[in-house]
Design an enzyme around this catalytic site. Structure first.
Site, mmCIF file in Angstrom:
data_model
loop_
_atom_site.group_PDB
_atom_site.id
_atom_site.type_symbol
_atom_site.label_atom_id
_atom_site.label_comp_id
_atom_site.label_asym_id
_atom_site.label_seq_id
_atom_site.Cartn_x
_atom_site.Cartn_y
_atom_site.Cartn_z
ATOM 1 N N ASP A 55 0.836 -1.196 0.000
ATOM 2 C CA ASP A 55 0.000 0.000 0.000
ATOM 3 C C ASP A 55 0.878 1.256 0.000
ATOM 4 O O ASP A 55 1.842 1.342 0.767
ATOM 5 C CB ASP A 55 -0.873 -0.024 1.266
ATOM 6 C CG ASP A 55 -1.937 1.054 1.268
ATOM 7 O OD1 ASP A 55 -2.798 1.029 0.382
ATOM 8 O OD2 ASP A 55 -1.910 1.919 2.176
ATOM 9 N N GLU A 89 1.617 -0.615 -5.017
ATOM 10 C CA GLU A 89 0.613 0.402 -5.330
ATOM 11 C C GLU A 89 1.387 1.715 -5.409
ATOM 12 O O GLU A 89 1.738 2.294 -4.390
ATOM 13 C CB GLU A 89 -0.465 0.511 -4.253
ATOM 14 C CG GLU A 89 -1.558 1.482 -4.700
ATOM 15 C CD GLU A 89 -2.099 2.401 -3.629
ATOM 16 O OE1 GLU A 89 -3.128 3.049 -3.874
ATOM 17 O OE2 GLU A 89 -1.506 2.512 -2.537
HETATM 18 C C1 GLC Z 1 -4.261 3.045 -0.728
HETATM 19 C C2 GLC Z 1 -5.484 2.176 -0.576
HETATM 20 C C3 GLC Z 1 -6.618 3.051 -0.159
HETATM 21 C C4 GLC Z 1 -6.278 3.681 1.176
HETATM 22 C C5 GLC Z 1 -4.951 4.416 1.102
HETATM 23 C C6 GLC Z 1 -4.434 4.742 2.465
HETATM 24 O O1 GLC Z 1 -4.388 3.971 -1.726
HETATM 25 O O2 GLC Z 1 -5.734 1.482 -1.765
HETATM 26 O O3 GLC Z 1 -7.820 2.340 -0.076
HETATM 27 O O4 GLC Z 1 -7.284 4.584 1.539
HETATM 28 O O5 GLC Z 1 -3.966 3.636 0.489
HETATM 29 O O6 GLC Z 1 -3.962 3.585 3.096
#
Ligand code: GLC
Length: 547
Positions: free
Chosen positions: A217, A276
């Protein structure tokens, strides 16, 4: 997909060294909204376990589970209070063990989410930091600073939270702490070796439990620019993913990913990590997947490309080129739990659905690995009219229609009334539209033209055909508004070719019949040598060796 095909192939996980992830189709389970075993209206791990035969029958290779760790749920699990345990809402650690074992027995790998950019404000470390004095080792695990202005009443810099408002919150003792997301999600200080050691241990904990990898994440946010300089720009949210900000995509973030790769490589069985990372260019994104870094990165450039042939072609070419330059597989993703579902993004209604069907065949024909967000295989649209009182996502406070509840509505499984078999009880944490009775898994299972069967058939062909999956593509000339390409098997294995044509334009086009038809996303007509491809339609052919 008949009932028979829903029976899972038992335990066909390939062993070490297969680089399974280079062409894996990875299904994203948004745990809260997948299947609820205990009737509390919230999805859970036993619910997923009970649906594994369905997922194996669908033909995906792996599941990515969104966070199910102990959390006060300020950001629905992306605020973790204990990284080594399961939140009671979702089950127990034994349920996690059982799920991993059952998934493996069904031939499905398991990727879990790890949230290393921030913890929950309820995490023991942050509680200790609050209780400790400014300048203490407890505070040094997070990013605490004194404020600006005569009495320190101004935040330390101009950074804005992704969820809106300043990225800093002040404590009664006068210090401020950084949170790129909600105030309940304080950012960790990755300059501190203790943070590295703690996360190495968390990764080992889950690897020892048997997971096959991690979705990292906010992988682009863990390192901040030295000195925390101002951005010098208001409305930073508009710049996300388009510019390098002092809190995202910093060059030294890659040191952390190299360290994690070494740890992953110390385990047998090709354990992977997918970043991500919202990076401004495909080049900068590909940097996360250099050979000594993470295995994959989500391709949000593909997700955000408009439904137009030139735009799609550009992003496909750039993704393949940049991934190829670092030796990584490209990845493809159309939807996830943070963005509007693509049926709706592509225009909604029949047109959105038609385009989503064509997009599925385009995506699954591209070289590399693909992600499927739960519900896209049912053609679910974004729920745009969720009553105010149900909206819960912290991002909605940004106020620009940015709430993400509409893509997180629970899955409809069967029956005529909400919650459509989602849960053992009568409800679901977000209401499921009554109109989804035609979109349930049960309603689609026996309809050969359903979205569910399009996905199942595409995945079956993709698995069986030597030309699909990892490799490269060759573009063919096609009429304006179309994308036409050929996939060819590489290496010494079985030979084969697949041609794919997608009409993204507004009128029907004639294309040569490239071979034997394998699968079409909608009705097509042919006269032997040619095929008439209606707007928003895709077709796969099996191409003879000399064709
Ligand atoms: C990422 C996740 C999202 C979350 C954010 C903070 O973007 O996919 O859902 O709100 O991180 O952890």
């Amino acid at each position: 997909m008949t009932q028979d095909t829903l029976t899972a192939p038992a335990g066909d996980l390939a062993g070490d060294g297969t680089r399974w992830w280079r062409d894996a189709v990875i299904y994203q389970v948004y745990v809260r909204s997948f299947a609820d075993s205990d009737g509390d209206g919230v999805g859970d791990l036993p619910g997923i376990r009970s649906r594994l035969p369905h997922l194996a029958g669908l033909g995906v290779d792996a599941l990515w589970l969104t966070p199910f760790y102990v959390s006060p749920m300020a950001d629905f699990g992306y605020d973790v209070a204990d990284y080594r345990d399961v939140d009671p809402l979702f089950g127990t650690l034994d349920d996690a063990r059982g799920l991993i074992a059952d998934a493996h027995a069904h031939g499905l790998r398991i990727i879990v989410d790890v949230v290393p950019n921030h913890t929950s404000d309820r995490h023991a470390w942050f509680q200790a930091a609050l209780a400790a004095a400014p300048g203490s080792p407890e505070r040094a695990r997070y990013i605490f600073r004194d404020g600006r202005g005569p009495d320190g009443a101004e935040p330390p810099n101009d950074w804005e939270s992704v969820f809106g408002g300043p990225a800093w919150t002040r404590l009664p003792d006068g210090q401020w702490y950084l949170h790129l997301f909600a105030p309940e999600q304080p950012d960790l200080n990755w300059e501190n070796p203790e943070v590295h050691a703690e996360f190495a241990d968390v990764l080992r904990f889950w690897l020892d439990l048997g997971v096959d990898g991690f979705r990292v994440d906010v992988a682009h946010g863990m390192a901040k620019a030295p000195g925390l300089p101002d951005v010098g720009h208001a409305d930073q949210v508009e710049m996300l993913g388009t510019a390098v900000l002092p809190y995202f995509d910093q060059d030294h973030v890659h040191d952390i990913h190299r360290e994690w790769r070494r740890l992953l490589d110390s385990y047998a069985g090709e354990r992977i990590a997918v970043a991500e990372a919202w990076a401004p260019t495909p080049e900068r994104l590909a940097a996360y997947t250099r050979p000594d870094e993470l295995h994959q990165a989500f391709n949000f450039h593909y997700l955000t490309a408009s439904w137009e042939a030139p735009a799609m072609r550009r992003v496909i070419e750039e993704s393949l080129r940049t991934a190829g330059e670092v030796g990584a597989p490209a990845t493809w993703v159309l939807s996830n739990h943070d963005v509007k579902r693509h049926v709706t993004r592509y225009g909604g209604g029949d047109r959105g659905l038609r385009r989503a069907r064509a997009a599925a065949l385009l995506t699954l024909a591209l070289p590399g690995s693909s992600y499927v967000y739960q519900g896209e295989e049912l053609g679910l649209p974004e729920v745009l009219d969720l009553p105010e009182e149900f909206q819960q996502d912290p991002q909605r406070l940004r106020g620009d229609g940015a709430g993400r509840d509409g893509c997180r509505v629970p899955l409809p499984w069967e029956g005529e009334e909400p919650p459509f078999g989602f849960g053992a009880g009568g409800g679901s944490w977000l209401p499921i539209p009554t109109g989804w009775r035609d979109l349930t898994v049960a309603a689609q299972r026996d309809d050969p033209r359903s979205m569910l069967n399009l996905y199942a058939e595409a995945l079956r062909i993709r698995r069986a055909h030597p030309a699909l999956g990892d490799g490269s593509l060759r573009w063919l000339d096609g009429p304006a508004g179309t994308l036409v390409f050929v996939r060819e098997s590489a290496g010494d294995g079985a030979r084969g070719r697949v041609a794919c044509a997608v009409n993204l334009g507004g009128r029907a086009v004639r294309v040569p019949a490239y071979g034997t038809r394998l699968l079409a996303s909608g009705p097509v007509r042919g006269d032997g040598d040619h095929v008439e491809l209606p707007p928003d339609t895709a077709l796969w052919w099996d191409v003879e060796e000399d064709g």
